[in-house]
Scaffold this motif. Structure first.
Motif, short mmCIF file in Angstrom:
data_model
loop_
_atom_site.label_atom_id
_atom_site.label_comp_id
_atom_site.label_asym_id
_atom_site.label_seq_id
_atom_site.Cartn_x
_atom_site.Cartn_y
_atom_site.Cartn_z
N LEU A 115 10.07 33.87 110.73
CA LEU A 115 11.74 33.18 110.34
C LEU A 115 12.16 32.71 109.20
O LEU A 115 11.47 31.83 108.67
N ALA A 116 12.71 32.96 108.90
CA ALA A 116 14.02 32.14 107.44
C ALA A 116 15.21 32.51 107.48
O ALA A 116 15.69 33.36 108.41
N VAL A 117 15.95 31.05 106.99
CA VAL A 117 17.53 30.68 106.77
C VAL A 117 17.73 30.59 105.03
O VAL A 117 16.86 29.83 104.53
N ARG A 118 18.77 31.05 104.36
CA ARG A 118 19.36 31.09 103.29
C ARG A 118 20.12 29.73 103.26
O ARG A 118 19.84 29.15 104.35
N PRO A 119 19.16 28.57 102.60
CA PRO A 119 19.87 27.41 102.30
C PRO A 119 20.77 26.71 103.08
O PRO A 119 21.82 26.05 103.29
N ALA A 120 21.69 27.83 102.37
CA ALA A 120 23.85 27.19 102.78
C ALA A 120 23.61 27.92 103.89
O ALA A 120 24.99 27.26 104.84
N TRP A 121 22.84 27.78 104.91
CA TRP A 121 23.23 28.40 106.90
C TRP A 121 22.40 27.41 107.10
O TRP A 121 22.32 27.82 108.50
N ARG A 122 21.75 26.61 106.68
CA ARG A 122 20.41 26.05 107.67
C ARG A 122 21.23 24.91 108.24
O ARG A 122 22.71 24.51 107.78
N GLY A 123 21.01 24.53 109.72
CA GLY A 123 21.21 23.48 110.36
C GLY A 123 22.17 23.76 110.86
O GLY A 123 22.78 22.98 111.74
N ARG A 124 22.60 25.38 111.31
CA ARG A 124 23.74 25.42 112.63
C ARG A 124 23.24 26.36 112.88
O ARG A 124 23.94 27.37 114.15
N GLY A 125 21.73 26.20 113.24
CA GLY A 125 21.86 26.38 114.49
C GLY A 125 21.25 28.20 114.75
O GLY A 125 21.41 29.40 115.98
N LEU A 126 21.12 28.70 113.59
CA LEU A 126 20.73 30.58 113.21
C LEU A 126 19.37 30.33 114.17
O LEU A 126 18.73 31.80 114.43
N SER A 127 17.99 29.64 113.81
CA SER A 127 17.19 30.10 113.77
C SER A 127 17.48 29.60 115.44
O SER A 127 16.42 30.98 115.98
N SER A 128 17.43 28.89 116.02
CA SER A 128 17.61 29.29 118.02
C SER A 128 18.06 30.62 118.55
O SER A 128 17.89 30.96 119.19
N ALA A 129 19.61 30.69 117.80
CA ALA A 129 19.66 32.06 117.65
C ALA A 129 18.90 33.54 117.68
O ALA A 129 18.77 33.63 118.66
N LEU A 130 18.49 33.56 116.99
CA LEU A 130 17.94 33.99 116.41
C LEU A 130 16.24 34.47 117.80
O LEU A 130 15.92 35.32 117.99
N LEU A 131 15.72 33.25 117.53
CA LEU A 131 14.79 32.92 118.56
C LEU A 131 14.96 33.21 120.09
O LEU A 131 14.85 34.45 120.71
N GLN A 132 16.52 32.61 120.71
CA GLN A 132 16.82 33.40 122.10
C GLN A 132 16.94 35.10 121.93
O GLN A 132 16.75 35.86 123.39
N ARG A 133 17.16 35.61 121.03
CA ARG A 133 17.33 37.28 121.23
C ARG A 133 16.36 37.48 121.01
O ARG A 133 16.35 38.79 121.94
N MET A 134 15.14 37.51 120.23
CA MET A 134 13.82 37.70 120.56
C MET A 134 12.95 37.38 121.62
O MET A 134 12.52 38.89 122.14
N GLU A 135 13.47 36.45 122.83
CA GLU A 135 13.13 35.89 123.55
C GLU A 135 13.91 37.72 124.90
O GLU A 135 12.74 38.10 125.64
N ARG A 136 14.73 37.24 124.28
CA ARG A 136 15.28 38.13 125.61
C ARG A 136 14.87 40.29 125.64
O ARG A 136 14.62 40.96 125.85
N ALA A 137 14.84 40.60 123.72
CA ALA A 137 14.08 41.54 123.84
C ALA A 137 13.04 41.89 123.85
O ALA A 137 12.53 43.03 124.71
N ALA A 138 12.42 40.47 123.97
CA ALA A 138 10.51 41.17 124.23
C ALA A 138 10.52 40.93 125.47
O ALA A 138 9.52 41.73 126.95
N ARG A 139 11.24 40.11 126.75
CA ARG A 139 11.47 40.37 128.10
C ARG A 139 12.03 41.83 128.78
O ARG A 139 11.41 42.40 129.97
N ASP A 140 12.72 42.24 127.75
CA ASP A 140 13.30 43.58 128.32
C ASP A 140 12.17 45.21 128.19
O ASP A 140 12.03 46.00 128.63
N GLU A 141 10.93 44.10 127.54
CA GLU A 141 9.97 45.09 127.10
C GLU A 141 8.96 44.83 128.07
O GLU A 141 7.03 45.73 127.92
N GLY A 142 9.59 43.68 128.92
CA GLY A 142 8.33 43.20 130.17
C GLY A 142 6.88 42.33 129.18
O GLY A 142 6.11 42.26 130.39
N ILE A 143 7.29 41.81 128.25
CA ILE A 143 6.68 41.11 127.94
C ILE A 143 6.61 39.51 128.46
O ILE A 143 7.87 39.02 129.20
N ARG A 144 5.15 39.01 129.28
CA ARG A 144 5.13 38.39 129.88
C ARG A 144 4.62 36.56 128.79
O ARG A 144 5.38 35.50 129.46
#
Length: 274
Positions: A196-225
């Motif tokens: 996880l990495a975010v450019r300084p000007a964009w930190r504190g705006r929820g991008l890490s949370s959004a990326l994590l949620q998107r990764m989890e969705r992709a993992a579920r689609d592959e059958g990850i438990r």
């Protein structure tokens, strides 16, 4: 120079002077009995001070007999059924303690939380491909002074993308402003949420949370438990991110990883996705 990823038998490991350790990342069936001695021999030959092994619980006995001890455990890491263990051996006793390492009690919750993540206006989350490797590597180079893997090398990122590592980015009008990756283990049905990495000007705006949620969705689609992460113990925001996303604390890898210019202890967090 980055550490080397290689094999002993059919098992996969990383070692080198940057982290001054041997890290067994995948233990192949049939390698269990002789593996502890071979890892220790390699560490002694190279002058490393730690050996760390990520292994199924059923393979731990030969490691414990060789002097390893448990640093972290993830329930159901393998196939959602067998626990995964991080077993460590220190060749230098001075590396085995970190008096500064703590876990905020407020982060030790139930591990079950519902999340609603809003993506900032003018930004979108998408999966990255080989054409994005240069921009993603540039982001990582500007974020981490040092890192355990050469994620600032576009060629390395392209190889990783071709080998079960799925990268995701947040993109705005001025290009890629955040990135992350999910290292998928299809056989073990687990995924490490990392990079996880975010450019300084964009930190504190929820991008890490959004990326994590998107990764989890992709993992579920592959059958990850099971999803897990290995997070810098000294960096409260990343631990708060995973705790707030429903991950549970699993243990701490002491003085484990060369990152941001120094060797740091790492907290392990996990979450069931099924």
């Amino acid at each position: 120079m980055p550490d080397t990823v290689t094999r002993i038998g059919d098992s996969l490991l990383q070692h080198g002077p940057a982290n001054r350790r041997v890290y067994l990342m995948h233990l192949a069936q049939g390698d269990e009995g002789e593996m502890p001695a071979r890892l220790i021999s390699l560490a002694q030959e190279k002058g490393y001070t730690k050996v760390i092994a990520r292994i199924p619980a059923g393979a731990c006995d030969p490691f414990y007999a060789a002097g390893f001890h448990l640093e972290a455990a993830i329930p159901g890491l393998y196939g959602g059924e067998e626990d995964g263990c991080f077993a460590a051996l220190f060749l230098d006793p001075g590396r085995s303690t970190d008096p500064k390492v703590t876990v905020e009690r407020s982060l030790l919750g139930s591990g079950e939380r519902e999340r609603s993540v809003a993506i900032p206006e003018g930004c979108r989350i998408r999966e990255a491909g080989p054409a994005d490797a240069d921009a993603v590597a540039d982001l990582y180079a500007g974020t981490f002074e040092t890192y355990p893997f050469p994620i600032d090398d576009p060629a390395y990122l392209r190889r990783a993308m071709a080998d079960h590592v799925r990268f995701f980015v947040a993109e705005a009008d001025d290009g890629i402003v955040a990135a992350s990756s999910a290292e998928i283990d299809p056989e073990g049905r687990n995924a490490e949420m990392t990079d996880l990495a975010v450019r300084p000007a964009w930190r504190g705006r929820g991008l890490s949370s959004a990326l994590l949620q998107r990764m989890e969705r992709a993992a579920r689609d592959e059958g990850i438990r099971t999803a897990y992460t290995i997070a810098r113990a000294a960096w409260y925001p990343v631990n708060r991110l995973f705790a707030g996303a429903g991950y549970r604390y699993s243990g701490t890898l002491i003085n484990n990883t060369q990152i941001c210019g120094r060797c740091e202890s790492m907290h392990v967090w996990h979450r069931r996705l099924d």
